[in-house]
Design a protein around this motif. Structure first.
Motif, PDB file in Angstrom:
ATOM      1  N   PHE A 130     -34.380 -19.367 -60.939  1.00 12.65           N
ATOM      2  CA  PHE A 130     -33.392 -18.351 -60.574  1.00 12.65           C
ATOM      3  C   PHE A 130     -32.580 -17.842 -61.761  1.00 12.65           C
ATOM      4  N   GLY A 131     -32.663 -18.501 -62.903  1.00 13.58           N
ATOM      5  CA  GLY A 131     -31.910 -18.037 -64.053  1.00 13.58           C
ATOM      6  C   GLY A 131     -30.804 -18.999 -64.449  1.00 13.58           C
ATOM      7  N   GLN A 132     -29.933 -18.548 -65.340  1.00 13.87           N
ATOM      8  CA  GLN A 132     -28.868 -19.400 -65.841  1.00 13.87           C
ATOM      9  C   GLN A 132     -27.920 -19.846 -64.739  1.00 13.87           C
ATOM     10  N   PHE A 133     -27.625 -18.952 -63.795  1.00  9.06           N
ATOM     11  CA  PHE A 133     -26.766 -19.277 -62.652  1.00  9.06           C
ATOM     12  C   PHE A 133     -27.545 -19.034 -61.373  1.00  9.06           C
ATOM     13  N   PHE A 134     -27.221 -19.762 -60.332  1.00 10.70           N
ATOM     14  CA  PHE A 134     -28.009 -19.679 -59.110  1.00 10.70           C
ATOM     15  C   PHE A 134     -27.161 -19.989 -57.877  1.00 10.70           C
ATOM     16  N   ASP A 135     -27.658 -19.515 -56.750  1.00 14.02           N
ATOM     17  CA  ASP A 135     -27.049 -19.758 -55.443  1.00 14.02           C
ATOM     18  C   ASP A 135     -27.743 -20.965 -54.829  1.00 14.02           C
ATOM     19  N   LEU A 136     -26.969 -22.003 -54.527  1.00 10.33           N
ATOM     20  CA  LEU A 136     -27.558 -23.237 -54.008  1.00 10.33           C
ATOM     21  C   LEU A 136     -28.296 -23.000 -52.692  1.00 10.33           C
ATOM     22  N   ARG A 137     -27.858 -22.013 -51.915  1.00 11.70           N
ATOM     23  CA  ARG A 137     -28.553 -21.720 -50.649  1.00 11.70           C
ATOM     24  C   ARG A 137     -30.007 -21.344 -50.908  1.00 11.70           C
ATOM     25  N   CYS A 138     -30.250 -20.562 -51.959  1.00 15.12           N
ATOM     26  CA  CYS A 138     -31.615 -20.123 -52.266  1.00 15.12           C
ATOM     27  C   CYS A 138     -32.474 -21.291 -52.735  1.00 15.12           C
ATOM     28  N   VAL A 139     -31.905 -22.173 -53.556  1.00 13.19           N
ATOM     29  CA  VAL A 139     -32.651 -23.348 -53.996  1.00 13.19           C
ATOM     30  C   VAL A 139     -33.003 -24.212 -52.793  1.00 13.19           C
ATOM     31  N   ALA A 140     -32.065 -24.348 -51.865  1.00  9.24           N
ATOM     32  CA  ALA A 140     -32.326 -25.139 -50.658  1.00  9.24           C
ATOM     33  C   ALA A 140     -33.466 -24.537 -49.839  1.00  9.24           C
ATOM     34  N   LEU A 141     -33.512 -23.223 -49.739  1.00  8.71           N
ATOM     35  CA  LEU A 141     -34.582 -22.574 -48.982  1.00  8.71           C
ATOM     36  C   LEU A 141     -35.947 -22.822 -49.618  1.00  8.71           C
ATOM     37  N   VAL A 142     -36.016 -22.736 -50.940  1.00  8.05           N
ATOM     38  CA  VAL A 142     -37.290 -22.977 -51.615  1.00  8.05           C
ATOM     39  C   VAL A 142     -37.717 -24.433 -51.448  1.00  8.05           C
ATOM     40  N   LEU A 143     -36.764 -25.359 -51.530  1.00 10.82           N
ATOM     41  CA  LEU A 143     -37.067 -26.780 -51.378  1.00 10.82           C
ATOM     42  C   LEU A 143     -37.238 -27.193 -49.917  1.00 10.82           C
ATOM     43  N   ARG A 144     -36.961 -26.246 -49.004  1.00 15.08           N
ATOM     44  CA  ARG A 144     -37.054 -26.514 -47.556  1.00 15.08           C
ATOM     45  C   ARG A 144     -36.150 -27.680 -47.156  1.00 15.08           C
ATOM     46  N   ARG A 145     -34.944 -27.632 -47.670  1.00 15.45           N
ATOM     47  CA  ARG A 145     -33.912 -28.610 -47.354  1.00 15.45           C
ATOM     48  C   ARG A 145     -32.627 -27.874 -47.013  1.00 15.45           C
ATOM     49  N   THR A 146     -31.682 -28.589 -46.448  1.00 11.92           N
ATOM     50  CA  THR A 146     -30.378 -27.998 -46.190  1.00 11.92           C
ATOM     51  C   THR A 146     -29.500 -28.172 -47.422  1.00 11.92           C
ATOM     52  N   VAL A 147     -28.457 -27.365 -47.500  1.00 11.12           N
ATOM     53  CA  VAL A 147     -27.525 -27.498 -48.614  1.00 11.12           C
ATOM     54  C   VAL A 147     -26.892 -28.883 -48.611  1.00 11.12           C
ATOM     55  N   ALA A 148     -26.599 -29.413 -47.419  1.00  9.69           N
ATOM     56  CA  ALA A 148     -25.995 -30.748 -47.315  1.00  9.69           C
ATOM     57  C   ALA A 148     -26.902 -31.814 -47.929  1.00  9.69           C
ATOM     58  N   GLU A 149     -28.191 -31.672 -47.749  1.00 11.12           N
ATOM     59  CA  GLU A 149     -29.123 -32.655 -48.307  1.00 11.12           C
ATOM     60  C   GLU A 149     -29.160 -32.597 -49.831  1.00 11.12           C
ATOM     61  N   LEU A 150     -28.777 -31.463 -50.396  1.00  6.47           N
ATOM     62  CA  LEU A 150     -28.819 -31.315 -51.853  1.00  6.47           C
ATOM     63  C   LEU A 150     -27.514 -31.701 -52.532  1.00  6.47           C
ATOM     64  N   LEU A 151     -26.497 -32.049 -51.753  1.00  8.48           N
ATOM     65  CA  LEU A 151     -25.214 -32.409 -52.370  1.00  8.48           C
ATOM     66  C   LEU A 151     -25.305 -33.618 -53.304  1.00  8.48           C
ATOM     67  N   PRO A 152     -26.010 -34.714 -52.933  1.00  5.80           N
ATOM     68  CA  PRO A 152     -26.109 -35.852 -53.874  1.00  5.80           C
ATOM     69  C   PRO A 152     -26.748 -35.477 -55.216  1.00  5.80           C
ATOM     70  N   PRO A 153     -27.899 -34.784 -55.243  1.00  5.39           N
ATOM     71  CA  PRO A 153     -28.446 -34.417 -56.562  1.00  5.39           C
ATOM     72  C   PRO A 153     -27.567 -33.430 -57.318  1.00  5.39           C
ATOM     73  N   VAL A 154     -26.847 -32.564 -56.599  1.00  5.10           N
ATOM     74  CA  VAL A 154     -25.937 -31.642 -57.280  1.00  5.10           C
ATOM     75  C   VAL A 154     -24.824 -32.430 -57.965  1.00  5.10           C
ATOM     76  N   HIS A 155     -24.247 -33.396 -57.257  1.00  2.00           N
ATOM     77  CA  HIS A 155     -23.186 -34.218 -57.862  1.00  2.00           C
ATOM     78  C   HIS A 155     -23.725 -34.998 -59.064  1.00  2.00           C
ATOM     79  N   GLU A 156     -24.964 -35.493 -58.967  1.00  2.00           N
ATOM     80  CA  GLU A 156     -25.543 -36.233 -60.088  1.00  2.00           C
ATOM     81  C   GLU A 156     -25.723 -35.314 -61.295  1.00  2.00           C
ATOM     82  N   ALA A 157     -26.207 -34.097 -61.054  1.00  2.00           N
ATOM     83  CA  ALA A 157     -26.414 -33.152 -62.157  1.00  2.00           C
ATOM     84  C   ALA A 157     -25.095 -32.730 -62.782  1.00  2.00           C
ATOM     85  N   LEU A 158     -24.057 -32.544 -61.953  1.00  2.00           N
ATOM     86  CA  LEU A 158     -22.736 -32.200 -62.483  1.00  2.00           C
ATOM     87  C   LEU A 158     -22.173 -33.359 -63.299  1.00  2.00           C
TER      88      LEU A 158
END
Length: 574
Positions: A285-313
């Motif tokens: 998606f580029g340098q900046f991205f919308d987490l909703r779109c990443v969730a759609l591609v990964l076929r997951r909910t945004v809530a499911e991606l919160l742990p990896p987002v916190h780890e990456a931050l």
């Protein structure tokens, strides 16, 4: 141990001449003299750091700073970098239109440029300002045009422009802007790789010790790129492969092991598999991205991606930027993106486009379709046309660009290909991009087109030529179009772009009445000039009719044409 942000707190090494030019520019605008300073250099050479230092110096002497940057996958958003820069410094757009996330309507662009110009002029000599625009290699044409226009109009105002770009990718509009700015007196800073001495100084600043011979040999592989130097040193320090003793940093044996290069190429073994997968998909998606779109591609909910987002931050791999997430550095994103297999990359771009369409971002989706679509991809073509239709009412120029992207994915034999080009011509003319529309129409007219479509293009050309004061040329195009359509009443020209009755694409039955009349006379032995005299047509129109007839009948010569005419009309009667 050097941290991710430690480079920002160390002195700028190897940039003494560049720093002098920057300080002179800051002093000039502080004294009420504006200008333009161009910074060019490859990724990682320190352009952004130099711009950051300039902003700090400007703030220290009381100069306002407006800062923005372009992004590869947002280059279809008109004026986004410039609006992002001035937002918060000048109130130019409504609360319902956030810069960088919405695009101004086509007819609003000139008004926005005018408002920015007037606002900057009205600040007066007592309020100098530094405008920083980073990564102009990704800027949209409207932003480049705006920079050219505003710098020309405010040449005597206390406005200093600090513009940066990479040498690649480059576009004619960007090259033209840079050439014009330099011709107008702009100062250019071209960043070179750091010298060996500067690399030693950077290393000493970061480690607090001078590097030994083995470490210097390894650092030499960074080719004087300060970002790569910092990343390598940080990785070596984290893996305890450096020993600092008596003022010297020594590289332990085996310090060139594979995981150092894995770190530099973005293969992040230290994070969880889901976090790595999130980062890889987000890089699409580029340098900046919308987490909703990443969730759609990964076929997951945004809530499911919160742990990896916190780890990456927490690992300083991602940063928060308002409602979006972004990579901590552009090179990190590029390394992740570049490590993806080409086939996976294309598929992910396609899925990213679907996700962006679903969240209401058709223009951004189109950029991904251009990367992920293949020639003959009917679904990608349909989505691009859909995006074009959605933005056409307010942004016909953008709609035309999307139409042309669809054409690029259509096979040359696709029946509707020429029709899409004609639609793009009309949209370009609506957008006021007459020169581009005329050029596209002229190129299209060089190929064999169905008579109805050629007439449509000529009517469009006639309209824009007439509006531009070229009455004779407009009249000629109208006459040729009327001849092609076999319309005797010029008043019917306004309806010439209505769909014709269904007609076969090839074969005898596909010929129009005008094509039949010309074909019969050509088969009888008349030259194009005699046919033109006989039918009161121009020679160009006769040639066009014959070209269409030859294409539809798959012929190569007039002898073949005569045989076909005799086969279908043995008496050759009209």
């Amino acid at each position: 141990m050097p941290s991710e942000g430690s480079m920002d707190t160390t002195p700028l090494r190897g940039r003494d001449a560049d720093v002098r030019r920057l300080s002179q520019s800051i002093e000039a605008v502080a004294a009420g003299r504006g200008g333009v300073l161009l910074v060019e250099g490859a990724a990682g050479l320190g352009k952004s750091r130099l711009l950051q230092e300039a902003a700090k110096w400007a703030h220290r002497v009381g100069i306002d700073v407006a800062r923005g940057g372009a992004d590869e996958l947002r280059r279809l958003l008109p004026l986004a970098p410039l609006l992002a820069a001035v937002h918060g410094t000048m109130q130019l757009i409504g609360d319902d239109q956030e810069p960088g996330t919405a695009y101004p309507l086509e007819y609003d662009r000139s008004r926005l440029i005018e408002r920015i110009t007037v606002t900057l002029r009205d600040r007066g000599p007592s309020r100098p300002i530094l405008i920083i625009l980073d990564d102009l290699q990704w800027a949209d044409p409207s932003t480049l045009l705006a920079v050219q226009s505003i710098t020309d109009l405010l040449a005597g105002s206390p406005v200093m422009w600090l513009l940066s770009r990479r040498p690649w990718p480059s576009t004619p509009p960007l090259n033209g802007l840079m050439a014009n700015l330099i011709a107008g007196g702009a100062t250019t800073i071209r960043l070179a790789p750091l010298s060996a001495g500067a690399v030693v100084a950077v290393t000493t600043d970061l480690l607090g010790a001078a590097p030994d011979k083995a470490l210097l040999e390894l650092l030499d592989k960074c080719d004087g790129n300060p970002f790569m130097v910092m990343e390598l040193l940080r990785t070596l320090a984290e893996q305890d492969e450096l020993v600092i003793d008596t003022g010297q940093a020594r590289l332990l044996p085996g310090g060139t092991s594979g995981y150092v290069y894995q770190r530099l190429s973005g293969v992040l073994a230290s994070v969880s598999p889901l976090t790595r997968q999130l980062l890889e998909v987000a890089s699409i998606f580029g340098q900046f991205f919308d987490l909703r779109c990443v969730a759609l591609v990964l076929r997951r909910t945004v809530a499911e991606l919160l742990p990896p987002v916190h780890e990456a931050l927490g690992s300083d791999l991602l940063v928060e930027d308002g409602a979006q997430l972004g990579f901590h550095t552009g090179l990190l994103r590029e390394a992740l993106y570049g490590a993806l297999p080409l086939s996976a990359r294309k598929t992910l771009h396609r899925e990213a486009a679907e996700a962006l369409f679903s969240v209401g971002s058709p223009v951004e989706a189109a950029a991904h379709l251009a990367k992920g679509g293949d020639v003959g991809d009917a679904r990608a073509v349909a989505l691009l046309v859909q995006a074009s239709d959605e933005v056409a009412p307010g942004a016909p120029g953008t709609a035309a660009d999307l139409r042309l992207r669809a054409v690029e994915l259509m096979p040359p034999t696709e029946l509707r290909r020429s029709e899409r080009v004609a639609e793009a011509v009309g949209l370009l003319l609506r957008a006021g991009r007459s020169e581009e529309g005329e050029a596209l129409a002229e190129r299209s007219l060089q190929s064999a087109l169905p008579a109805e479509l050629e007439a449509r293009l000529r009517f469009q050309l006639a309209e824009t030529l007439g509006a531009g004061g070229h009455a004779a040329a407009a009249l000629h195009q109208t006459r040729v179009a009327l001849e092609l359509q076999s319309i005797d009443d010029p008043g019917l020209a306004a309806h010439a772009d209505r769909p014709a009755a269904p007609r076969p694409a090839f074969g005898w039955e596909s010929l129009t009445g005008a094509e039949l009349r010309v074909a019969r006379l050509a088969a009888s032995g008349l030259t194009n000039r005699l046919i033109a005299d006989e039918l009161s047509l121009s020679r160009h129109t006769v040639e066009s009719h014959l070209r269409h007839a030859f294409r539809k009948l798959d012929l190569r010569s007039r002898v073949e044409l005569a045989r076909v005419v005799l086969t279908h009309e043995p008496t050759s009667d009209d």
